[in-house]
Design an enzyme around this catalytic site. Structure first.
Site, PDB file in Angstrom:
ATOM      1  N   ALA A 154       0.811  -1.223   0.000  1.00 22.46           N
ATOM      2  CA  ALA A 154       0.000   0.000   0.000  1.00 22.46           C
ATOM      3  C   ALA A 154       0.842   1.271   0.000  1.00 22.46           C
ATOM      4  O   ALA A 154       0.312   2.371   0.091  1.00 22.46           O
ATOM      5  CB  ALA A 154      -0.922  -0.001   1.221  1.00 22.46           C
ATOM      6  N   HIS A 155       2.183   1.123  -0.114  1.00 20.88           N
ATOM      7  CA  HIS A 155       3.052   2.305  -0.104  1.00 20.88           C
ATOM      8  C   HIS A 155       3.023   2.990  -1.467  1.00 20.88           C
ATOM      9  O   HIS A 155       3.113   2.317  -2.498  1.00 20.88           O
ATOM     10  CB  HIS A 155       4.492   1.919   0.253  1.00 20.88           C
ATOM     11  CG  HIS A 155       4.649   1.451   1.666  1.00 20.88           C
ATOM     12  ND1 HIS A 155       5.510   2.055   2.556  1.00 20.88           N
ATOM     13  CD2 HIS A 155       4.062   0.446   2.354  1.00 20.88           C
ATOM     14  CE1 HIS A 155       5.436   1.445   3.728  1.00 20.88           C
ATOM     15  NE2 HIS A 155       4.568   0.455   3.626  1.00 20.88           N
ATOM     16  N   HIS A 211       9.062  -5.444   2.602  1.00 18.73           N
ATOM     17  CA  HIS A 211       8.662  -4.838   1.325  1.00 18.73           C
ATOM     18  C   HIS A 211       9.812  -5.031   0.337  1.00 18.73           C
ATOM     19  O   HIS A 211      10.395  -4.076  -0.171  1.00 18.73           O
ATOM     20  CB  HIS A 211       8.288  -3.364   1.499  1.00 18.73           C
ATOM     21  CG  HIS A 211       6.976  -3.174   2.188  1.00 18.73           C
ATOM     22  ND1 HIS A 211       5.760  -3.239   1.520  1.00 18.73           N
ATOM     23  CD2 HIS A 211       6.678  -2.959   3.489  1.00 18.73           C
ATOM     24  CE1 HIS A 211       4.781  -3.061   2.390  1.00 18.73           C
ATOM     25  NE2 HIS A 211       5.311  -2.893   3.592  1.00 18.73           N
ATOM     26  N   HIS A 232       6.296  -7.777   8.989  1.00 19.55           N
ATOM     27  CA  HIS A 232       5.117  -8.612   8.666  1.00 19.55           C
ATOM     28  C   HIS A 232       5.443  -9.773   7.715  1.00 19.55           C
ATOM     29  O   HIS A 232       5.169  -9.735   6.529  1.00 19.55           O
ATOM     30  CB  HIS A 232       3.921  -7.795   8.184  1.00 19.55           C
ATOM     31  CG  HIS A 232       4.174  -6.718   7.167  1.00 19.55           C
ATOM     32  ND1 HIS A 232       4.856  -6.921   6.000  1.00 19.55           N
ATOM     33  CD2 HIS A 232       3.784  -5.412   7.160  1.00 19.55           C
ATOM     34  CE1 HIS A 232       4.892  -5.795   5.307  1.00 19.55           C
ATOM     35  NE2 HIS A 232       4.256  -4.868   5.993  1.00 19.55           N
ATOM     36  N   ASN A 235       3.995 -11.177   4.147  1.00 17.22           N
ATOM     37  CA  ASN A 235       3.367 -10.067   3.432  1.00 17.22           C
ATOM     38  C   ASN A 235       4.438  -9.167   2.802  1.00 17.22           C
ATOM     39  O   ASN A 235       5.414  -8.803   3.453  1.00 17.22           O
ATOM     40  CB  ASN A 235       2.483  -9.245   4.381  1.00 17.22           C
ATOM     41  CG  ASN A 235       1.244 -10.007   4.799  1.00 17.22           C
ATOM     42  OD1 ASN A 235       0.253 -10.064   4.087  1.00 17.22           O
ATOM     43  ND2 ASN A 235       1.320 -10.635   5.974  1.00 17.22           N
ATOM     44  N   ALA A 236       4.239  -8.814   1.533  1.00 14.22           N
ATOM     45  CA  ALA A 236       5.125  -7.897   0.803  1.00 14.22           C
ATOM     46  C   ALA A 236       6.558  -8.419   0.705  1.00 14.22           C
ATOM     47  O   ALA A 236       7.530  -7.700   0.917  1.00 14.22           O
ATOM     48  CB  ALA A 236       5.097  -6.493   1.420  1.00 14.22           C
ATOM     49  N   ARG A 243      13.807 -23.780  -3.566  1.00  7.92           N
ATOM     50  CA  ARG A 243      15.195 -23.598  -4.009  1.00  7.92           C
ATOM     51  C   ARG A 243      15.784 -22.273  -3.522  1.00  7.92           C
ATOM     52  O   ARG A 243      16.998 -22.151  -3.404  1.00  7.92           O
ATOM     53  CB  ARG A 243      15.296 -23.714  -5.531  1.00  7.92           C
ATOM     54  CG  ARG A 243      15.315 -25.173  -5.982  1.00  7.92           C
ATOM     55  CD  ARG A 243      15.726 -25.322  -7.428  1.00  7.92           C
ATOM     56  NE  ARG A 243      14.705 -24.856  -8.356  1.00  7.92           N
ATOM     57  CZ  ARG A 243      13.685 -25.603  -8.761  1.00  7.92           C
ATOM     58  NH1 ARG A 243      13.558 -26.842  -8.322  1.00  7.92           N
ATOM     59  NH2 ARG A 243      12.795 -25.111  -9.596  1.00  7.92           N
ATOM     60  N   HIS A 272      -4.466 -11.133   7.222  1.00 11.17           N
ATOM     61  CA  HIS A 272      -3.177 -10.995   6.563  1.00 11.17           C
ATOM     62  C   HIS A 272      -2.433 -12.312   6.389  1.00 11.17           C
ATOM     63  O   HIS A 272      -1.613 -12.446   5.481  1.00 11.17           O
ATOM     64  CB  HIS A 272      -2.285 -10.011   7.340  1.00 11.17           C
ATOM     65  CG  HIS A 272      -2.546  -8.579   7.013  1.00 11.17           C
ATOM     66  ND1 HIS A 272      -3.614  -7.888   7.520  1.00 11.17           N
ATOM     67  CD2 HIS A 272      -1.875  -7.710   6.217  1.00 11.17           C
ATOM     68  CE1 HIS A 272      -3.577  -6.653   7.056  1.00 11.17           C
ATOM     69  NE2 HIS A 272      -2.538  -6.523   6.270  1.00 11.17           N
ATOM     70  N   ASP A 294      -0.052  -3.615  13.018  1.00  6.75           N
ATOM     71  CA  ASP A 294      -0.025  -2.898  11.738  1.00  6.75           C
ATOM     72  C   ASP A 294      -1.318  -2.107  11.561  1.00  6.75           C
ATOM     73  O   ASP A 294      -1.827  -1.948  10.454  1.00  6.75           O
ATOM     74  CB  ASP A 294       0.201  -3.859  10.566  1.00  6.75           C
ATOM     75  CG  ASP A 294       0.685  -3.135   9.304  1.00  6.75           C
ATOM     76  OD1 ASP A 294       1.148  -1.986   9.417  1.00  6.75           O
ATOM     77  OD2 ASP A 294       0.580  -3.716   8.200  1.00  6.75           O
TER      78      ASP A 294
END
Length: 406
Positions: A154-155, A211, A232, A235-236, A243, A272, A294
């Site tokens: 969401a950034h 992220h 988190h 997520n992201a 591998r 999430h 968060d």
């Protein structure tokens, strides 16, 4: 000399009829507090001949350390990433409100923003103790702008940055200052990031990886430089692949230096992270799991449209999306709700659920000599809970700051 013969004039409070979380197990014993710290009763009795001035009957409650939230973007209509004229008022408002959810310390979190926002917001909020006015502020968590465009979540992409000038110069140009900054989330695959990780850690700032599209070796190199947290988990970031497990692979990496722990944040809101993924993470590395909310502006508010930094967010039920998309954007969960969901989803013990919201974040931030536990000499930041982990009361420095209405 005080009337009870103790060496201090300060009143002594005895919490009775409780099970206290100490040394990772619930123990049926009393808790003694003086001047905001937890006392060793043996020294009190035998060295000082002291006794309690006040008693708090916990009525069979669990007494645990106060919760610590290292990733919270706002709540109750307040967005920490909004460059208002009085940011401190918003932070203080949220600090007061989260007492009802057992949070006694937190890191106000800023999402990716233009430099002007950091320059205006950061100087306005100082690290300070908690009390009746609200939870303690441990320092900012700056999530971005040095993150991957591919995993921006969401950034807002237009404000993302790279270390093009060689590292810390870029970072200082963006933030203006690192005063009152506790943590920075960055993507370790960005060119120049490793020297930044090293320098941030040297300055006492916790570095988190997130992220990001980093592979495992890039993540391990960042840990070698001092990074100690994953923002988190799942997520992201790149999904787990056998591998190259990416950042997720840090949970079982054999390249984490001896004596070091890599901690990881989990948003246990039931949205999430699938419960099966939560169980995998917990079983792989239980001592590293840190519960985070968060939470965004909309925590504590009805459905509708809100802001998160430079983005418009839409709340639908328990989901928070970037408006017009299905991209998750933070949560509207509270910490006590995350603790309960985590226990339910993983089948972990009560002790493990409580330590994921208290001891582990304190260890992550290097504060476990004072917070996150009920050891003698630690801060008397406490929560009282029933057997279902529903919150009954919150104490900071041994003083009641919130109690559930009868």
């Amino acid at each position: 000399m005080p009337s009870n013969k103790s060496v201090s004039d300060a009143a002594i409070t005895q919490f009775i009829n409780c099970r206290i979380l100490r040394a990772s197990r619930l123990q049926r014993e009393d808790l003694w507090v003086r001047s905001g710290s937890i006392l060793d009763p043996e020294k009190l009795f035998f060295d000082e001949q002291g006794y309690a001035d006040d008693r708090v009957d916990c009525e069979g409650s669990i007494v645990a350390p106060g919760f610590i939230d290292v990733q919270i973007n706002g709540g109750y209509g307040v967005d920490f990433s909004e460059a208002s004229e009085d940011v401190n008022a918003g932070v203080s408002f949220v600090a007061k409100k989260i007492l009802q959810h057992g949070v006694t310390s937190f890191c106000p979190t800023l999402v990716t923003s233009p430099a002007a926002v950091y320059h205006k917001v950061l100087p306005q909020v100082k690290v300070h103790h908690g009390g009746a006015h609200g939870a303690a502020v441990l320092g900012f968590h700056l999530e971005g702008p040095f993150i991957s465009a591919e995993k921006k979540g969401a950034h807002p992409e237009r404000f993302l940055r790279t270390f093009q000038a060689g590292g810390m110069d870029d970072l200082m140009e963006a933030y203006g200052s690192l005063d009152n900054v506790a943590m920075v989330t960055l993507a370790p695959e960005l060119a120049g990031s490793q020297s930044v990780v090293r320098e941030l850690c040297r300055r006492g700032v916790t570095v988190s990886l997130g992220h990001s599209v980093a592979n495992l070796s890039q993540a391990e190199e960042a840990v070698d430089q001092g990074a100690s947290f994953i923002t988190h988990l799942f997520n992201a970031m790149l999904p787990f692949h056998h591998r190259d497990p990416g950042i997720v692979g840090l949970l079982t990496s054999d390249r984490v230096p001896s004596g070091r722990t890599v901690f990881y944040g989990m948003i246990a809101d039931g949205i999430h992270t699938n419960p099966a993924a939560l169980r995998i993470a917990h079983r792989a590395h239980p001592k590293g799991l840190v519960l985070v909310t968060d939470a965004i502006t909309a925590m504590g508010l009805p459905p509708g449209r809100r802001t998160l930094g430079q983005q418009v967010i839409e709340i639908q039920g328990l989901h928070a999306y970037v408006a017009g998309t299905k991209t998750l954007s933070g949560s509207i969960a509270t910490m006590d709700m995350c603790v309960r969901h985590f226990k339910h989803a993983t089948g972990c013990s009560v002790e493990e659920a409580l330590e994921a919201a208290s001891l582990h974040p304190a260890q992550l931030l290097g504060l476990d000599h004072k917070k996150g536990n009920l050891d003698y000499g630690s801060d008397a930041d406490l929560v009282l809970l029933d057997d279902d982990l529903a919150l009954k009361a919150t104490f900071i420095s041994g003083e009641e700051v919130w109690r559930k209405a009868p």
